[in-house]
Enzyme design. Sequence first.
Site, mmCIF file in Angstrom:
data_model
loop_
_atom_site.group_PDB
_atom_site.id
_atom_site.type_symbol
_atom_site.label_atom_id
_atom_site.label_comp_id
_atom_site.label_asym_id
_atom_site.label_seq_id
_atom_site.Cartn_x
_atom_site.Cartn_y
_atom_site.Cartn_z
ATOM 1 N N ILE A 43 0.846 -1.205 0.000
ATOM 2 C CA ILE A 43 0.000 0.000 0.000
ATOM 3 C C ILE A 43 0.878 1.251 0.000
ATOM 4 O O ILE A 43 0.621 2.205 -0.717
ATOM 5 C CB ILE A 43 -0.951 -0.008 1.221
ATOM 6 C CG1 ILE A 43 -1.950 -1.157 1.078
ATOM 7 C CG2 ILE A 43 -1.680 1.326 1.357
ATOM 8 C CD1 ILE A 43 -2.881 -1.324 2.254
ATOM 9 N N LYS A 79 14.758 25.173 8.149
ATOM 10 C CA LYS A 79 13.643 26.026 7.697
ATOM 11 C C LYS A 79 13.428 27.140 8.717
ATOM 12 O O LYS A 79 13.224 26.870 9.902
ATOM 13 C CB LYS A 79 12.379 25.164 7.563
ATOM 14 C CG LYS A 79 11.121 25.965 7.247
ATOM 15 C CD LYS A 79 9.884 25.087 7.153
ATOM 16 C CE LYS A 79 8.625 25.914 7.043
ATOM 17 N NZ LYS A 79 7.399 25.105 7.142
HETATM 18 C C1 LIG Z 1 -0.378 17.111 -0.583
HETATM 19 C C2 LIG Z 1 0.059 16.982 0.842
HETATM 20 C C3 LIG Z 1 1.143 17.717 1.293
HETATM 21 C C4 LIG Z 1 1.528 17.626 2.638
HETATM 22 N N1 LIG Z 1 2.568 18.405 3.101
HETATM 23 C C5 LIG Z 1 2.846 18.405 4.418
HETATM 24 C C6 LIG Z 1 3.877 19.219 4.943
HETATM 25 O O1 LIG Z 1 4.573 19.924 4.216
HETATM 26 N N2 LIG Z 1 4.096 19.199 6.274
HETATM 27 C C7 LIG Z 1 3.365 18.411 7.121
HETATM 28 O O2 LIG Z 1 3.570 18.471 8.338
HETATM 29 N N3 LIG Z 1 2.436 17.579 6.633
HETATM 30 C C8 LIG Z 1 2.156 17.564 5.322
HETATM 31 N N4 LIG Z 1 1.207 16.721 4.838
HETATM 32 C C9 LIG Z 1 0.610 15.745 5.742
HETATM 33 C C10 LIG Z 1 1.599 14.574 5.909
HETATM 34 O O3 LIG Z 1 1.861 14.018 4.644
HETATM 35 C C11 LIG Z 1 1.034 13.527 6.852
HETATM 36 O O4 LIG Z 1 0.595 14.114 8.037
HETATM 37 C C12 LIG Z 1 2.097 12.528 7.216
HETATM 38 O O5 LIG Z 1 2.729 12.022 6.082
HETATM 39 C C13 LIG Z 1 1.499 11.382 8.007
HETATM 40 O O6 LIG Z 1 0.777 10.521 7.185
HETATM 41 P P1 LIG Z 1 0.177 9.221 7.851
HETATM 42 O O7 LIG Z 1 1.269 8.470 8.505
HETATM 43 O O8 LIG Z 1 -0.998 9.591 8.662
HETATM 44 O O9 LIG Z 1 -0.391 8.399 6.595
HETATM 45 P P2 LIG Z 1 0.369 7.607 5.417
HETATM 46 O O10 LIG Z 1 1.697 8.174 5.100
HETATM 47 O O11 LIG Z 1 -0.615 7.487 4.312
HETATM 48 O O12 LIG Z 1 0.610 6.159 6.030
HETATM 49 C C14 LIG Z 1 -0.412 5.213 6.121
HETATM 50 C C15 LIG Z 1 0.179 3.882 6.521
HETATM 51 O O13 LIG Z 1 -0.877 2.965 6.725
HETATM 52 C C16 LIG Z 1 -0.589 1.760 6.055
HETATM 53 N N5 LIG Z 1 -1.849 1.116 5.699
HETATM 54 C C17 LIG Z 1 -2.954 1.663 5.162
HETATM 55 N N6 LIG Z 1 -3.893 0.733 4.962
HETATM 56 C C18 LIG Z 1 -3.368 -0.438 5.401
HETATM 57 C C19 LIG Z 1 -3.831 -1.789 5.427
HETATM 58 N N7 LIG Z 1 -5.036 -2.131 4.966
HETATM 59 N N8 LIG Z 1 -3.001 -2.737 5.906
HETATM 60 C C20 LIG Z 1 -1.762 -2.416 6.379
HETATM 61 N N9 LIG Z 1 -1.269 -1.155 6.364
HETATM 62 C C21 LIG Z 1 -2.054 -0.200 5.870
HETATM 63 C C22 LIG Z 1 0.216 2.198 4.841
HETATM 64 O O14 LIG Z 1 0.963 1.148 4.293
HETATM 65 C C23 LIG Z 1 1.099 3.266 5.468
HETATM 66 O O15 LIG Z 1 2.200 2.658 6.102
HETATM 67 C C24 LIG Z 1 0.834 16.764 3.507
HETATM 68 C C25 LIG Z 1 -0.221 15.990 3.022
HETATM 69 C C26 LIG Z 1 -0.622 16.104 1.701
HETATM 70 C C27 LIG Z 1 -1.769 15.278 1.212
#
Ligand SMILES: Cc1cc2nc3c(=O)[nH]c(=O)nc-3n(C[C@H](O)[C@H](O)[C@H](O)COP(=O)(O)OP(=O)(O)OC[C@H]3O[C@@H](n4cnc5c(N)ncnc54)[C@H](O)[C@@H]3O)c2cc1C
Length: 509
Positions: A43, A79
């Site tokens: 994923i 930054k």
């Molecule tokens: C366009 C954009 C720009 C951004 N820029 C910034 C920025 O400059 N600064 C900032 O602070 N934040 C920014 N963010 C937010 C930042 O990207 C997220 O807060 C950060 O990456 C955390 O993501 P996450 O870990 O919640 O999710 P994700 O990175 O999506 O991780 C999800 C995890 O869950 C796992 N997973 C999902 N479904 C399953 C399943 N069924 N089985 C097993 N595993 C699964 C995936 O494999 C992955 O490991 C941005 C977001 C976007 C959309």
Amino acid sequence: MNNNQVKKVVIAGGGTAGWLAAAALSKQLGSLLEIELVESDAIGTVGVGESTIPTICSFHALLGIDEAEFMRATQATFKLGIEFANWGRDGDRYVHGFGHLGKANWMGEFHQFWLHARSLGFGGELGDYCLETQALNSRKFATSEKPMLNYAYHLDATRYAQYLRGHCEARGVVRSEGKIREVRTNAADGFIESLVLECGKQVRGDLFIDCTGFRALLMEEILQCGFEDWNQWLPTDRAYAVQSELAGPARPNTRAIARSAGWRWQIPLQSRMGNGMVFCGDYQSDDEALAQFLAEIDGEPLFDPRLIRYRAGRRKKAWEKNCIALGLSSGFVEPLESTSIHLIMIGITRLMQLFPFDGIVPSLQQRFNQQSRDELEKVRDFVVLHYKLTEREDSEFWRYCKHMSVPDSLAERIALFRESAQVHRNADELFRTDSWVQVMLGQHLYPQTYHPMGRLMSEPQLRQALAGLQGNIRNAVARLPEHQVFIDRYCKAAPANNTAMNKPETAAL
Ligand SMILES: Cc1cc2nc3c(=O)[nH]c(=O)nc-3n(C[C@H](O)[C@H](O)[C@H](O)COP(=O)(O)OP(=O)(O)OC[C@H]3O[C@@H](n4cnc5c(N)ncnc54)[C@H](O)[C@@H]3O)c2cc1C
């Protein structure tokens, strides 16, 4: 109410949120808890999220992270703030610097003096009184000079998760690779009991942390917490992201350049530039946005841009039954002020403070949910401010933003500043008065009146005081090395194979 002790924490998801949660819990509470993290390479992660705010420094201290080592491992740069172009009017430029403005006194903030000086025809730019803004403009940086600079990092998101994973595994966090196929709940109380992976492995736990990104696999698909949509105030709903070759030394700042239906970012790392284009699908087609984006990227793109769809808003509960949402699963305010990683960190801190060692009770849940909501709403208001204060009428998108109604909490703040130059701020709020002032004045919200404290000084005294402040900042900046020179000396990373290593995987809403 569930009175079972919490001894095992299961983290679903291994993006920035999942590994930060694992790192903090294992470092701070590792002797009391067993921690297992499940992630799926198939994923992948959202692959963006590379610009941060200064609170990351104290969180890293909590994790025991060595700064230079972390920077080498994640190709990080420093930054000092964000440079905004074209926001108030086309052709505008202002900086939201991380530092303090001038010198406040007990009666009020520095900008009141500056407004008085300005009414008398002197005082220069507001940014002349912010050390970080001036260092940013000169592309200078150091961590050890006095006065110290307030700073954050630009980092490679994929490498950051890998780096944190190394810390976690060294502290005994168990990582299970595989897609979650099923979530088993207790028939009586609906609490989550285990995650079943595609390989058949069952991962049991007492407390589950949903870090599955926009999917919110546990909080939405299983516990159906609901989502409060903020699209009417934050209309962008998608972004293209691509990395490109660096076209010069790394700047110590993020750039946010307003475009016809949104804005684009530039986030410089040691080895490459992170680029993105945030836009609103109602006002610009994907093809138009892509063409505009590609035409403006400075260096050679390292692969094809990837489209990420998102919805601004918040999960109605951040803690439901025995599950807590962190990261994108808990909500998202678009990335204009780089707040998401901070919100993850503050969520983890709160979880550790309120940790339900002796069982999950409603009062802890309510406190957690209330604080999470307050924080996200305050960040939302600050980001909406940038859109609302535009004077642009040159596209349908900007006309919408300029004339849209905003949350009452923000409307009150804008009125307060417009009518009196006052900024209301609660003690626990993330963005300081100086942040609000930089954006409001940077986007031409000039108050009708201000506090008369500037008039308590004679004009020559005020001139002298302001000139002294400017001079001190100029001298301090002159002593600083170039940002790139400092990086090369302090934390230079090995050259990176960007295309092979960083190509992000798919991300879905
Ligand atoms: C366009 C954009 C720009 C951004 N820029 C910034 C920025 O400059 N600064 C900032 O602070 N934040 C920014 N963010 C937010 C930042 O990207 C997220 O807060 C950060 O990456 C955390 O993501 P996450 O870990 O919640 O999710 P994700 O990175 O999506 O991780 C999800 C995890 O869950 C796992 N997973 C999902 N479904 C399953 C399943 N069924 N089985 C097993 N595993 C699964 C995936 O494999 C992955 O490991 C941005 C977001 C976007 C959309």
